[in-house]
Write a protein that holds these residues in place. Structure first.
Motif, PDB file in Angstrom:
ATOM      1  N   PHE A  83      49.416  25.896  28.558  1.00 48.89           N
ATOM      2  CA  PHE A  83      47.945  26.113  29.442  1.00 48.89           C
ATOM      3  C   PHE A  83      48.521  25.426  31.242  1.00 48.89           C
ATOM      4  CE2 PHE A  83      45.787  25.736  25.917  1.00 48.89           C
ATOM      5  CZ  PHE A  83      45.346  27.365  26.056  1.00 48.89           C
ATOM      6  N   TYR A 134      48.179  36.849  25.205  1.00 48.19           N
ATOM      7  CA  TYR A 134      48.398  35.415  25.835  1.00 48.19           C
ATOM      8  C   TYR A 134      49.421  35.721  26.996  1.00 48.19           C
ATOM      9  CZ  TYR A 134      49.639  31.189  27.760  1.00 48.19           C
ATOM     10  OH  TYR A 134      50.370  29.615  28.727  1.00 48.19           O
ATOM     11  N   LEU A 152      38.279  29.977  28.077  1.00 48.29           N
ATOM     12  CA  LEU A 152      39.097  29.320  28.619  1.00 48.29           C
ATOM     13  C   LEU A 152      38.397  28.454  29.604  1.00 48.29           C
ATOM     14  CD1 LEU A 152      41.850  27.560  27.473  1.00 48.29           C
ATOM     15  CD2 LEU A 152      42.147  29.183  29.712  1.00 48.29           C
ATOM     16  N   LEU A 177      39.171  25.824  24.954  1.00 50.87           N
ATOM     17  CA  LEU A 177      39.731  26.803  24.218  1.00 50.87           C
ATOM     18  C   LEU A 177      38.773  27.100  23.300  1.00 50.87           C
ATOM     19  CD1 LEU A 177      41.259  29.162  24.819  1.00 50.87           C
ATOM     20  CD2 LEU A 177      42.066  28.692  22.973  1.00 50.87           C
ATOM     21  N   HIS A 230      42.014  21.481  29.549  1.00 55.68           N
ATOM     22  CA  HIS A 230      41.574  22.397  29.066  1.00 55.68           C
ATOM     23  C   HIS A 230      41.131  22.501  27.928  1.00 55.68           C
ATOM     24  CE1 HIS A 230      45.192  22.797  26.374  1.00 55.68           C
ATOM     25  NE2 HIS A 230      44.548  23.526  25.912  1.00 55.68           N
TER      26      HIS A 230
END
Length: 205
Positions: free
Chosen positions: A176, A23, A99, A183, A181
């Motif tokens: 984020f 990430y 995502l 995922l 969002h």
């Protein structure tokens, strides 16, 4: 500025088998994210003692430094994420991660409508499962997206002796930047293989 990388290993029994999530906490969805993530993927293989080559088709070939074989791998990129899946049973494997902003979820409905006669319970999950399954069979969607979409409205057993599992990445502490969002991730493994679990998580600061 050199990116700072922190890592924790969840399962220390194997060096590579399982899921490896990377990430990039700083790059968001900017184009620089892919370059930094690709570099982090290469460093992950170096830690395994592997050499790797990415073919123009996108397929990844890996081998030990002495040329001996290593387990099959599958890689998926989305925004600030890279997810590497390493087979734990030496059989082919496929993984997909997506995502997206919740405001853009409609695009999965549009994609699905091209291949399914009626809407599935979760078009985004259907897309991700279909992609993982297609990768595991090493066809990609070139074989025909409708085949994979029709068989992916739910997780579970698949033709070709495979199984698709939804992956739960929600337990990781991810930032984020405050935007809404979604995922979604899935892996396709041999039907008799144990479920994949997170082996390592690398956070690039």
């Amino acid at each position: 500025m050199t990116a700072h990388q922190s890592e924790f290993v969840v399962d220390s029994h194997q060096q590579s088998g399982g899921l490896h999530l990377i990430y990039d906490a700083q790059s968001g969805h900017r184009p620089s994210a892919r370059r930094r993530l690709v570099g982090a993927v290469e460093r992950t293989f170096e830690k395994f003692g592997w050499q790797s080559l990415r073919l123009p088709s996108g397929k990844r070939l890996c081998a030990a430094l002495d040329g001996s074989p290593v387990p099959p791998v599958s890689i998926s990129y989305s925004g600030p994420f890279a997810l590497i899946a390493v087979s734990s049973d030496w059989r082919s494997i496929g993984v997909d991660l997506e995502l997206t902003r919740t405001s853009r979820l409609m695009r999965y409905d549009i994609i699905e409508a091209e291949y399914l006669d009626q809407r599935s319970p979760d078009p985004m999950a259907t897309f991700v499962r279909a992609e993982a399954w297609a990768k595991a069979l090493e066809y990609g969607f070139a074989f025909g997206p409708s085949f994979f979409f029709k068989g992916s409205t739910e997780p579970g057993a698949r033709d070709g002796g495979k199984r698709v599992d939804d992956l739960d990445l929600g337990s990781l502490d991810l930032n984020f930047d405050g935007f809404p969002h979604r995922l979604q991730a899935a892996a396709c493994v041999d039907i008799a293989a144990p479920p994949l679990s997170i082996h390592s998580f690398v956070r690039i600061e």
